[in-house]
Design a protein around this motif. Structure first.
Motif, mmCIF file in Angstrom:
data_model
loop_
_atom_site.group_PDB
_atom_site.id
_atom_site.type_symbol
_atom_site.label_atom_id
_atom_site.label_comp_id
_atom_site.label_asym_id
_atom_site.label_seq_id
_atom_site.Cartn_x
_atom_site.Cartn_y
_atom_site.Cartn_z
ATOM 1 N N LEU A 131 -27.798 -15.812 -17.008
ATOM 2 C CA LEU A 131 -28.120 -17.039 -17.946
ATOM 3 C C LEU A 131 -28.873 -16.562 -19.249
ATOM 4 O O LEU A 131 -29.459 -17.283 -19.984
ATOM 5 C CB LEU A 131 -28.502 -18.189 -17.364
ATOM 6 N N GLY A 132 -28.785 -15.187 -19.458
ATOM 7 C CA GLY A 132 -29.877 -14.504 -20.566
ATOM 8 C C GLY A 132 -29.210 -15.164 -21.935
ATOM 9 O O GLY A 132 -29.914 -15.270 -23.111
ATOM 10 N N SER A 133 -27.725 -15.704 -21.953
ATOM 11 C CA SER A 133 -27.331 -16.065 -23.141
ATOM 12 C C SER A 133 -26.950 -17.359 -23.032
ATOM 13 O O SER A 133 -26.122 -17.854 -24.110
ATOM 14 C CB SER A 133 -25.782 -15.009 -23.517
ATOM 15 N N ALA A 134 -27.351 -18.068 -22.073
ATOM 16 C CA ALA A 134 -27.292 -19.607 -21.939
ATOM 17 C C ALA A 134 -27.539 -20.532 -23.329
ATOM 18 O O ALA A 134 -26.872 -21.390 -23.427
ATOM 19 C CB ALA A 134 -27.795 -20.152 -20.738
ATOM 20 N N GLU A 150 -38.460 -17.174 -8.560
ATOM 21 C CA GLU A 150 -38.587 -18.573 -9.547
ATOM 22 C C GLU A 150 -38.958 -18.128 -10.731
ATOM 23 O O GLU A 150 -38.613 -18.654 -12.090
ATOM 24 C CB GLU A 150 -39.490 -19.443 -8.955
ATOM 25 N N ARG A 151 -40.155 -17.124 -11.072
ATOM 26 C CA ARG A 151 -40.931 -16.760 -11.924
ATOM 27 C C ARG A 151 -39.714 -15.925 -12.963
ATOM 28 O O ARG A 151 -39.687 -15.991 -14.157
ATOM 29 C CB ARG A 151 -41.947 -15.976 -11.782
ATOM 30 N N LEU A 152 -38.796 -15.177 -12.034
ATOM 31 C CA LEU A 152 -37.989 -14.367 -12.836
ATOM 32 C C LEU A 152 -36.957 -15.216 -13.627
ATOM 33 O O LEU A 152 -36.518 -15.095 -14.699
ATOM 34 C CB LEU A 152 -37.192 -13.533 -12.083
ATOM 35 N N SER A 153 -36.660 -16.363 -12.864
ATOM 36 C CA SER A 153 -35.515 -17.207 -13.671
ATOM 37 C C SER A 153 -35.929 -17.841 -14.653
ATOM 38 O O SER A 153 -35.581 -17.990 -15.887
ATOM 39 C CB SER A 153 -35.008 -18.119 -12.483
ATOM 40 N N GLY A 154 -37.337 -18.429 -14.505
ATOM 41 C CA GLY A 154 -38.023 -19.123 -15.578
ATOM 42 C C GLY A 154 -38.127 -18.362 -16.932
ATOM 43 O O GLY A 154 -38.257 -18.561 -17.830
ATOM 44 N N PHE A 155 -38.580 -17.020 -16.650
ATOM 45 C CA PHE A 155 -38.797 -16.085 -17.614
ATOM 46 C C PHE A 155 -37.493 -15.838 -18.579
ATOM 47 O O PHE A 155 -37.710 -15.818 -19.882
ATOM 48 C CB PHE A 155 -39.455 -14.603 -17.041
ATOM 49 N N THR A 156 -36.444 -15.691 -17.819
ATOM 50 C CA THR A 156 -35.225 -15.624 -18.536
ATOM 51 C C THR A 156 -34.957 -16.767 -19.364
ATOM 52 O O THR A 156 -34.565 -16.809 -20.587
ATOM 53 C CB THR A 156 -34.085 -15.287 -17.630
ATOM 54 N N MET A 157 -35.158 -18.095 -18.944
ATOM 55 C CA MET A 157 -34.930 -19.381 -19.614
ATOM 56 C C MET A 157 -35.900 -19.489 -20.819
ATOM 57 O O MET A 157 -35.395 -19.997 -21.869
ATOM 58 C CB MET A 157 -34.998 -20.450 -18.739
ATOM 59 N N ARG A 158 -37.131 -19.055 -20.551
ATOM 60 C CA ARG A 158 -38.053 -19.139 -21.603
ATOM 61 C C ARG A 158 -37.914 -18.214 -22.632
ATOM 62 O O ARG A 158 -37.897 -18.280 -23.902
ATOM 63 C CB ARG A 158 -39.509 -19.133 -21.022
ATOM 64 N N ALA A 159 -37.849 -16.842 -22.283
ATOM 65 C CA ALA A 159 -37.777 -15.804 -23.285
ATOM 66 C C ALA A 159 -36.479 -15.791 -23.999
ATOM 67 O O ALA A 159 -36.435 -15.632 -25.153
ATOM 68 C CB ALA A 159 -37.567 -14.567 -22.564
ATOM 69 N N SER A 160 -35.437 -16.398 -23.476
ATOM 70 C CA SER A 160 -34.039 -16.500 -24.140
ATOM 71 C C SER A 160 -33.880 -17.530 -25.244
ATOM 72 O O SER A 160 -33.202 -17.801 -26.016
ATOM 73 C CB SER A 160 -32.847 -16.582 -23.302
ATOM 74 N N GLY A 161 -34.960 -18.432 -25.220
ATOM 75 C CA GLY A 161 -35.036 -19.552 -26.018
ATOM 76 C C GLY A 161 -34.437 -20.801 -25.549
ATOM 77 O O GLY A 161 -34.421 -21.904 -26.300
ATOM 78 N N LEU A 162 -33.855 -20.829 -24.357
ATOM 79 C CA LEU A 162 -33.080 -22.102 -24.018
ATOM 80 C C LEU A 162 -34.081 -23.138 -23.553
ATOM 81 O O LEU A 162 -34.146 -24.431 -23.760
ATOM 82 C CB LEU A 162 -32.121 -21.797 -22.540
ATOM 83 N N SER A 163 -35.089 -22.845 -23.021
ATOM 84 C CA SER A 163 -36.330 -23.675 -22.514
ATOM 85 C C SER A 163 -36.701 -24.696 -23.779
ATOM 86 O O SER A 163 -36.864 -25.824 -23.835
ATOM 87 C CB SER A 163 -37.383 -23.044 -21.963
ATOM 88 N N TYR A 164 -36.903 -23.644 -24.895
ATOM 89 C CA TYR A 164 -37.519 -24.226 -26.090
ATOM 90 C C TYR A 164 -36.279 -25.067 -26.759
ATOM 91 O O TYR A 164 -36.879 -26.303 -27.130
ATOM 92 C CB TYR A 164 -37.760 -23.094 -26.982
#
Length: 830
Positions: A400-403, A476-490
């Motif tokens: 999901l790094g490109s989600a 959990e942190r690995l998944s969360g990092f991907t979502m945050r770093a990719s910009g999806l969270s933001y």
């Protein structure tokens, strides 16, 4: 004179008192007498023990009475809601999660949970901004966080800011406790409660009772802990408790943790076991001497980091309050009662179709509740369940790094959802852009009470697509990092904040008008959610509106709650939460997530840690998001008042999702090192339709026999976990079979491709995906696979044939040879 022990025995003999309960009281009495006899004469010890037992019994009786009254009140309300519902089957489902166009006027647990959690976050705005999650899932200011924990336990840190923040947390704890008790709960007030623990039962078992008791006894403040048999503290301030009483108490706590409460609970035919109303009475009996002692114990025996324990504990209480407010002190019993009311109504109607619908609706509602209260996640085999859950988290990071590029389809759902309720879609999207680019705008949102969800929850954005939120801390942190770093969270946070801000502005625009004169869509939403003309007059009071620096007015439920002076606090809480619930329901249609109903329909009651349960969880990864969005849009389509309105709405959402799906496809092609695909091909637009609906991976099969990860239909349907297993098996067994048959093996190629498609973060992280693919994965394949160059040429020819696109960064090259050819969207390379 006969003592209490003898009186109880006579009551048992006369069958006036249950034997088990009577013997329990006799045992408590004898223990107290022996303890008090050490400090006073025997007759005085017996009298004191009797008085203390009577006092404790009266307190327990009052608690039971409060629970019964709350349950009776809930039964009256549930019967009224189900009886008046047009379709009782739909009403049952809506008690858990609201569905558009259902006509159900009652509250739903899911929206109420979200509203309560956001109200907590609103009250902790400064705390979250100071100590909330960073991109790595750690606290932004761990030193401040530790000081807040210490201050919550009345340990003076000398940090005035931490003291003020601790008081804000304590206020929310008090608020949640009062709301919990108002709906039938039983939690006593403890001004110095601090933060609750999530005990690691497995660690306690490994350590054993004796060592655990020694460790924790040193950290406890016994004079602030109440002996439940007497209702009195275990010891005076500064004194040590009676060793035998302390040991007996700690053994009871230990057994309760490691047996999950079965040490003092017998099997029964009641639904749901222990009721929610008294679930936290035991959790508050351990008092640590200070915050440092709490931190020391948590490090050794806790399951949550301090931030999760502090904020997650409040969120968990909010979810429980929502369940109790909707379904009563024992939510499962409440839902069972509502189901029986619906069954009776259906049976008396004589309509067999309605009887069948109610039967199915009741079962679905119970499954949905199981996913809400967490019982659906109780594992048949805890070890396997944690392994597969952690595997899904790793796969989230891998895939999901490109989600964030796919989430461009939010533009379509935001636009259609906004227009349907009277908002200007352009204003919502513009507000989102301002939030993304302006710190001042984000501060304005925070002052209104709107705080980014991700600050308080590391896994919230990943759960939007996966619906899977239980795993080991690292994954959990690995998944969360991907979502945050990719910009999806933001992206998700800012869109949700923008929708809420524009809705608040929309309310303020309507504020000068009386209830019968406000915009029709808004009035209809108010009527559907039980907001009356009198409520509207309270909400539109100019003195309670938020005024931004630019002079714009807003009606924010959280700001209104803190500034209104007409209603009592409990009444004001109810109105503000109803308004925020309405907003939450609209947010879900504008920026969809993995809904409870979608998850319940896909996974059902299957147990985690079983073969069947894990296969369903693998197969539903990413698909529950698509189901949730589809359910929401179909129901809004059906809710349109006329055929032409339905056609107009359907055309808008299909066109919008297809167009934004097309944009998502092109963005992802460029991120993979390819030129955009020609948009003159019917296959492209079919794939865009799948992409817009959240099932982009299935769009791959329109032009190819394999998915983007190289899997076929079966692997794609079975889900990523099965696909990962297939990739691993391919390396070992496929090559072994080829070797046995004397055929050429592809071990090096398979290893390189496994690294290419299964490296956490790097395999899909859109800003660096193509660089990883070309500079690392390709070079590894070139080293391990002597036929790498030939295979790449075949792949490129196949891509040109299937998708009509070339590469702007060619396979095997360490640098790109040109920029992407944007003219290819018109079919330039065909």
């Amino acid at each position: 004179m006969a003592n209490l022990h003898d009186c109880i025995q006579r009551a048992i003999d006369a069958k006036e008192l249950d034997t088990t309960r009577g013997q329990e009281i006799q045992s408590q009495f004898s223990q107290l007498v022996e303890r008090y006899n050490q400090a006073m004469p025997r007759h005085q010890a017996e009298a004191t023990a009797a008085e203390h037992l009577k006092e404790a019994s009266r307190a327990q009786q009052l608690s039971r009475q409060h629970k019964v009254l709350s349950q009776l009140q809930t039964m009256v309300r549930l019967k009224h809601l189900v009886d008046k519902a047009d379709d009782p089957a739909i009403a049952l489902r809506n008690l858990v999660e609201h569905s558009e166009g259902s006509g159900f006027e009652g509250e739903g647990i899911q929206a109420l949970s979200a509203a309560l959690i956001k109200s907590v976050n609103s009250g902790l705005n400064e705390v979250l901004r100071e100590t909330g999650r960073n991109v790595f899932g750690n606290s932004r200011n761990s030193v401040m966080l530790m000081d807040i924990i210490r201050e919550l336990h009345l340990e003076d840190t000398g940090n005035a800011k931490a003291k003020a923040m601790a008081e804000a947390v304590r206020h929310q704890q008090r608020r949640m406790r009062q709301m919990f008790n108002a709906h039938g709960g039983d939690i006593g007030e403890l001004a110095d409660f601090g933060v609750a623990h999530s005990h690691d039962a497995a660690q306690l078992r490994r350590t054993g009772f004796e060592r655990w008791a020694q460790d924790i006894a040193l950290n406890l403040d016994w004079h602030r802990m109440v002996d439940l048999t007497t209702g009195k503290p275990f010891a005076a301030k500064g004194a040590q408790p009676d060793p035998e009483a302390a040991q007996r108490f700690l053994k009871d706590v230990y057994d309760g943790i490691v047996t999950k409460g079965w040490d003092d609970r017998d099997p029964s035919m009641s639904i749901g076991g222990r009721a929610m109303y008294n679930r936290h009475a035991e959790a508050r009996v351990l008092h640590f001497r200070d915050g440092s002692a709490w931190l020391e114990y948590n490090k050794a025996y806790g399951t949550a980091d301090p931030f999760s324990a502090m904020i997650g504990g409040l969120h968990a209480r909010a979810r429980e309050i929502a369940q109790m407010r909707v379904l009563g002190p024992n939510p499962r019993m409440g839902l069972e009662y509502a189901t029986q009311v619906a069954q009776k109504k259906a049976a008396l109607s004589g309509d067999q179709k309605l009887i069948d619908r109610v039967d199915r609706g009741g079962k679905l509602a119970k499954t949905m509740l199981a996913h809400v209260d967490g019982s659906a996640n109780q594992a048949y085999h805890e070890g396997w369940a944690r392994f597969f859950s952690s595997t899904r988290k790793v796969l989230t990071s891998i895939q999901l790094g490109s989600a964030a590029l796919s989430s461009v389809t939010d533009i379509a759902t935001i636009s259609v959802a906004s227009k349907a309720i009277g908002l200007n879609p352009t204003n919502v999207l513009s507000q989102s852009m301002r939030l993304m680019t302006s710190q001042a705008t984000r501060e304005t949102a925070a002052r209104m009470g709107y705080v980014a969800d991700t600050l308080a929850d590391a896994g919230s954005t990943a759960a939007r697509f996966t619906g899977d939120v239980i795993a080991g801390e690292f994954t959990e942190r690995l998944s969360g990092f991907t979502m945050r770093a990719s910009g999806l969270s933001y992206w998700t946070d800012m869109n949700r904040l923008a929708f809420q801000m524009e809705f608040a502005g929309f309310l303020a625009e309507n504020a000068p008008r009386a209830f019968d004169q406000i915009d029709a869509p808004l009035r209809q939403m108010f009527e559907a959610r039980g907001i009356t003309a009198q409520d509207w007059d309270l909400l539109r009071d100019p003195s309670t509106q938020f005024r931004a620096k630019n002079g714009a007015n807003f009606i924010s439920p959280f700001h209104w709650l803190e500034h209104q002076t007409v209603l009592q606090r409990t009444e004001a809480e109810g109105l503000s939460m109803r308004l925020q619930m309405l907003i939450e329901e609209q947010i879900e249609l504008a920026i969809p997530s993995a809904s409870i109903e979608g998850r319940a329909r896909l996974i059902g009651n299957s147990e985690a840690g079983t073969i069947f349960g894990e296969l369903l969880r693998s197969g539903s990864m990413y698909k529950s998001f698509a189901m949730s969005m589809t359910l929401g849009q179909i129901r809004r389509f059906n809710d349109q008042p006329a055929v032409m309105a339905k056609m107009k709405y359907g055309a808008s959402i299909i066109a919008g999702l297809t167009l934004t799906g097309a944009v998502a496809i092109q963005l992802k092609e460029i991120a993979k090192g390819n030129d955009p695909r020609p948009m003159t091909d019917k296959k492209f637009w079919a794939a865009a339709g799948f992409q817009g609906g959240g099932l982009g991976i299935f769009g791959d099969f329109i032009s190819s026999e394999t998915s983007r990860a190289g899997g076929g239909w079966a692997e794609t349907l079975a889900g990523p976990v099965v696909g990962l297993g297939s990739d691993v098996a391919k390396i070992a067994f496929s090559n072994a079979a080829r070797a046995v048959n004397g055929e050429k093996t592809y071990l090096g190629r398979d290893i390189a491709n496994f690294a290419r498609y299964n490296t956490p973060v790097a395999s899909s992280f859109w800003p660096t995906r193509v660089a990883f693919d070309r500079m690392i994965a390709d070079q590894l394949q070139r080293f391990l696979d002597p036929e790498a160059e030939a295979q790449w040429r075949r792949q490129m020819r196949k891509r040109e044939k299937d998708y009509g696109t070339s590469a702007w960064w060619k396979k095997g090259d360490t640098t790109p040879h040109r920029a992407p050819d944007l003219t290819n969207v018109f079919g330039g390379n065909q």
